[in-house]
Design a protein around this motif. Structure first.
Motif, PDB file in Angstrom:
ATOM      1  N   ILE A 158      -2.266  12.513   5.477  1.00 42.67           N
ATOM      2  CA  ILE A 158      -1.867  11.802   3.944  1.00 42.67           C
ATOM      3  C   ILE A 158      -3.320  12.342   3.559  1.00 42.67           C
ATOM      4  CG2 ILE A 158      -2.944   9.736   3.933  1.00 42.67           C
ATOM      5  CD1 ILE A 158      -2.355   8.767   6.299  1.00 42.67           C
ATOM      6  N   ARG A 159      -2.511  12.649   2.293  1.00 40.30           N
ATOM      7  CA  ARG A 159      -3.458  13.102   0.882  1.00 40.30           C
ATOM      8  C   ARG A 159      -4.118  12.107   0.126  1.00 40.30           C
ATOM      9  NH1 ARG A 159      -3.308  18.552   1.751  1.00 40.30           N
ATOM     10  NH2 ARG A 159      -5.111  19.056   0.269  1.00 40.30           N
ATOM     11  N   PHE A 160      -3.527  10.865  -0.125  1.00 33.81           N
ATOM     12  CA  PHE A 160      -4.273  10.045  -0.902  1.00 33.81           C
ATOM     13  C   PHE A 160      -3.203   8.661  -0.589  1.00 33.81           C
ATOM     14  CE2 PHE A 160      -2.543   7.552  -4.520  1.00 33.81           C
ATOM     15  CZ  PHE A 160      -3.175   7.566  -5.507  1.00 33.81           C
ATOM     16  N   LYS A 161      -3.932   7.555  -1.096  1.00 29.46           N
ATOM     17  CA  LYS A 161      -3.331   6.258  -1.100  1.00 29.46           C
ATOM     18  C   LYS A 161      -4.209   5.236  -1.940  1.00 29.46           C
ATOM     19  CE  LYS A 161      -4.944   2.518   1.919  1.00 29.46           C
ATOM     20  NZ  LYS A 161      -5.442   1.286   3.313  1.00 29.46           N
ATOM     21  N   HIS A 162      -2.776   4.359  -2.321  1.00 27.34           N
ATOM     22  CA  HIS A 162      -3.431   3.196  -3.249  1.00 27.34           C
ATOM     23  C   HIS A 162      -2.996   2.524  -2.805  1.00 27.34           C
ATOM     24  CE1 HIS A 162      -3.543   1.726  -7.099  1.00 27.34           C
ATOM     25  NE2 HIS A 162      -2.465   0.746  -7.191  1.00 27.34           N
ATOM     26  N   VAL A 163      -3.645   0.619  -2.902  1.00 28.23           N
ATOM     27  CA  VAL A 163      -3.656   0.081  -2.492  1.00 28.23           C
ATOM     28  C   VAL A 163      -3.549  -0.782  -3.379  1.00 28.23           C
ATOM     29  CG1 VAL A 163      -5.350  -2.235  -2.013  1.00 28.23           C
ATOM     30  CG2 VAL A 163      -5.882   0.142  -0.648  1.00 28.23           C
ATOM     31  N   GLY A 164      -2.577  -1.790  -3.250  1.00 25.70           N
ATOM     32  CA  GLY A 164      -2.068  -2.870  -4.300  1.00 25.70           C
ATOM     33  C   GLY A 164      -0.569  -2.144  -4.803  1.00 25.70           C
ATOM     34  N   PRO A 165      -0.004  -2.743  -5.509  1.00 24.97           N
ATOM     35  CA  PRO A 165       0.623  -2.331  -6.755  1.00 24.97           C
ATOM     36  C   PRO A 165       1.155  -1.342  -7.537  1.00 24.97           C
ATOM     37  CG  PRO A 165       0.740  -4.611  -7.710  1.00 24.97           C
ATOM     38  CD  PRO A 165      -0.726  -3.977  -6.194  1.00 24.97           C
ATOM     39  N   LEU A 166       2.276  -0.442  -7.011  1.00 23.24           N
ATOM     40  CA  LEU A 166       2.139   0.803  -8.485  1.00 23.24           C
ATOM     41  C   LEU A 166       2.501   0.926  -9.343  1.00 23.24           C
ATOM     42  CD1 LEU A 166       3.843   3.380  -5.014  1.00 23.24           C
ATOM     43  CD2 LEU A 166       1.666   3.739  -6.633  1.00 23.24           C
ATOM     44  N   PRO A 177       2.747   2.152 -13.404  1.00 24.67           N
ATOM     45  CA  PRO A 177       3.786   3.628 -13.916  1.00 24.67           C
ATOM     46  C   PRO A 177       1.615   4.722 -14.397  1.00 24.67           C
ATOM     47  CG  PRO A 177       4.126   1.738 -15.487  1.00 24.67           C
ATOM     48  CD  PRO A 177       3.175   1.114 -14.036  1.00 24.67           C
ATOM     49  N   GLN A 178       0.828   3.578 -14.242  1.00 28.96           N
ATOM     50  CA  GLN A 178      -0.652   4.237 -14.252  1.00 28.96           C
ATOM     51  C   GLN A 178      -0.777   5.398 -13.974  1.00 28.96           C
ATOM     52  OE1 GLN A 178      -0.060   1.858 -15.985  1.00 28.96           O
ATOM     53  NE2 GLN A 178      -1.203   0.766 -17.483  1.00 28.96           N
ATOM     54  N   VAL A 179      -0.626   4.243 -12.310  1.00 27.96           N
ATOM     55  CA  VAL A 179      -1.380   5.374 -10.915  1.00 27.96           C
ATOM     56  C   VAL A 179      -0.804   7.317 -11.042  1.00 27.96           C
ATOM     57  CG1 VAL A 179      -1.627   5.439  -8.952  1.00 27.96           C
ATOM     58  CG2 VAL A 179      -1.698   3.014 -10.177  1.00 27.96           C
ATOM     59  N   VAL A 180       1.435   6.402 -11.057  1.00 24.11           N
ATOM     60  CA  VAL A 180       1.814   7.365 -11.061  1.00 24.11           C
ATOM     61  C   VAL A 180       1.284   8.502 -11.783  1.00 24.11           C
ATOM     62  CG1 VAL A 180       4.135   8.003 -10.789  1.00 24.11           C
ATOM     63  CG2 VAL A 180       4.120   5.508 -10.084  1.00 24.11           C
ATOM     64  N   GLU A 181       1.665   8.130 -13.230  1.00 22.47           N
ATOM     65  CA  GLU A 181       1.336   9.754 -13.995  1.00 22.47           C
ATOM     66  C   GLU A 181       0.136  10.095 -14.271  1.00 22.47           C
ATOM     67  OE1 GLU A 181       2.986  11.101 -16.851  1.00 22.47           O
ATOM     68  OE2 GLU A 181       4.939   8.844 -16.505  1.00 22.47           O
ATOM     69  N   GLN A 182      -0.781   9.637 -13.791  1.00 22.18           N
ATOM     70  CA  GLN A 182      -2.319   9.940 -13.884  1.00 22.18           C
ATOM     71  C   GLN A 182      -2.775  10.508 -12.180  1.00 22.18           C
ATOM     72  OE1 GLN A 182      -4.952   7.116 -15.766  1.00 22.18           O
ATOM     73  NE2 GLN A 182      -3.900   6.831 -17.194  1.00 22.18           N
ATOM     74  N   GLN A 183      -2.362  10.086 -11.260  1.00 23.05           N
ATOM     75  CA  GLN A 183      -2.429  10.028 -10.382  1.00 23.05           C
ATOM     76  C   GLN A 183      -1.585  10.882  -8.904  1.00 23.05           C
ATOM     77  OE1 GLN A 183      -4.949   6.527  -9.480  1.00 23.05           O
ATOM     78  NE2 GLN A 183      -6.391   7.420  -8.835  1.00 23.05           N
ATOM     79  N   GLU A 242       1.137  -1.350  -0.132  1.00 23.97           N
ATOM     80  CA  GLU A 242       0.535   0.207  -0.139  1.00 23.97           C
ATOM     81  C   GLU A 242       1.161   1.135   0.198  1.00 23.97           C
ATOM     82  OE1 GLU A 242      -3.198  -0.127   2.933  1.00 23.97           O
ATOM     83  OE2 GLU A 242      -3.635  -1.256   2.169  1.00 23.97           O
ATOM     84  N   SER A 243       0.330   2.467  -0.617  1.00 19.65           N
ATOM     85  CA  SER A 243       1.145   3.195  -0.612  1.00 19.65           C
ATOM     86  C   SER A 243       0.271   4.847  -0.452  1.00 19.65           C
ATOM     87  CB  SER A 243       2.111   3.174  -2.275  1.00 19.65           C
ATOM     88  OG  SER A 243       2.588   2.232  -2.407  1.00 19.65           O
TER      89      SER A 243
END
Lengths: 165, 178
Positions: free
Chosen positions: B151-159, B161-167, B141-142
């Motif tokens: 904490i402003r954003f949470k991502h569950v699961g592997p990061l 490139p799309q998540v990095v690029e878009q979010q 989780e990141s």
């Protein structure tokens, strides 16, 4: 093989099946987790049943063998030992995982539809039924039917006269 | 006319509930919204891995926009996201720190040796208790933490490139301004 021999075999099999079904489910709670104070342990179990295991999602942490469920069970017991009330323990977990962790969603504005919809449907259905039934009673009593027109009245009298004749 | 409308009400209500449920089905049930968004990171102090200088603490997360990545050497998707995180740290200049979740220290060190270490610092969360305070329910989780340590954003699961690029990158840019 005679019937007598088969029957006990079958009964035995059935008995085994029934016993297998009746046997208590494998306990997720490990012996080392159980608190020495039975009253407190009962509270811990009750709280655990309310909390969703976030890994397996449709099990409570009391049922689940996931490592996170075990960690949360230990956490619940730790909070109880620290003197928290049941509500405080649930609050401690929801502070971290949100309302999602509760198997029974709390009643608040965001869940109004969830909790209210069945009752609203019932009420509207009842209102509809009452209106419908009253309407029917009206039809039966002739309340809704307009009186016969002059022409109809004449035709009715003519028919009745013909009948009498 | 009014009477007809009353008959229609239950149907409309039913349709409303139906639509609400249908929308619920489209959500990924594994993606549990964090209860901690826009809240300060929980107060914690984690020791470093053996042989390292810096661990991780809530105080240490203030000052810069930071991605906090929860990982473990036994976690397969963590390996998949590792190159993405490495690029994020080395090429896009985002500070990435880590919580090493319920890992054996030697396994974690060997894993970093093998795959490379993009982390500015790593806190060892041996019993997973700090992860629970962060609302972590699986690795990886990141979390994106702003300069004030919220904490402003949470991502569950592997990061990815799309998540990095878009979010993540747009949000980092925005948070760095503030």
């Amino acid at each position: 093989m005679t019937a007598r021999k088969i029957v006990p075999g079958l009964t035995g099999l059935l008995l085994a099946a029934v016993l297998a079904l009746a046997a208590p489910a494998v306990q997720a709670v490990q012996p080392d987790e159980v608190l020495p104070d039975p009253a407190m342990e009962t509270r811990a179990r009750e709280i655990s049943k309310e909390l969703r295991c976030l890994v397996c999602q449709n099990q409570s942490i009391d049922d689940s063998n996931a490592p996170l469920a075990r960690d949360l069970r230990l956490l619940v017991r730790e909070r109880l030992k620290a003197g928290d009330s049941d509500t405080q323990v649930l609050g401690f977990v929801t502070d971290r995982y949100g309302d999602y962790v509760l198997l029974k969603p709390p009643f608040k504005t965001t869940t109004l539809l969830l909790w209210g919809a069945p009752f609203a449907l019932l009420v509207f259905g009842a209102i509809g039924t009452v209106i419908y039934l009253r309407g029917r009673r009206g039809v039966a009593a002739g309340a809704d039917t307009p009186p016969l027109s002059e022409d109809e009245q004449r035709r009715l009298e003519a028919l009745l006269r013909k009948d009498q004749a | 006319m009014l009477r007809r409308l009353i008959y229609l009400l239950p149907l409309l209500l039913f349709a409303g509930v139906g639509i609400a449920f249908l929308r619920g089905f489209e959500r990924d049930p594994r993606d549990i919204p964090s209860a901690l968004i826009d809240k300060p990171v929980p107060a914690f102090t984690l020791p470093p891995l053996p042989g390292r200088k810096e661990g991780l603490s809530s105080e240490g997360l203030k000052g810069d926009v930071t991605l906090v990545n929860v990982f473990a050497s036994w976690c397969i998707p963590c390996k998949a996201e590792h190159p993405v995180i490495t690029r994020l740290a080395r090429e896009q200049g985002v500070t990435v720190r880590a919580i090493n979740h319920k890992d054996k220290a030697e396994d974690a060190l060997a894993w970093l040796q093998r795959n490379g270490d993009p982390y500015a610092s790593i806190g060892a969360d041996l019993d997973g208790r700090v992860s629970i305070d962060w609302g972590v329910y699986g690795v990886p989780e990141s979390f994106l933490v702003d300069r004030q340590g919220r904490i402003r954003f949470k991502h569950v699961g592997p990061l990815t490139p799309q998540v990095v690029e878009q979010q993540i990158l747009p949000l980092v840019k925005e948070l760095r301004k503030g």
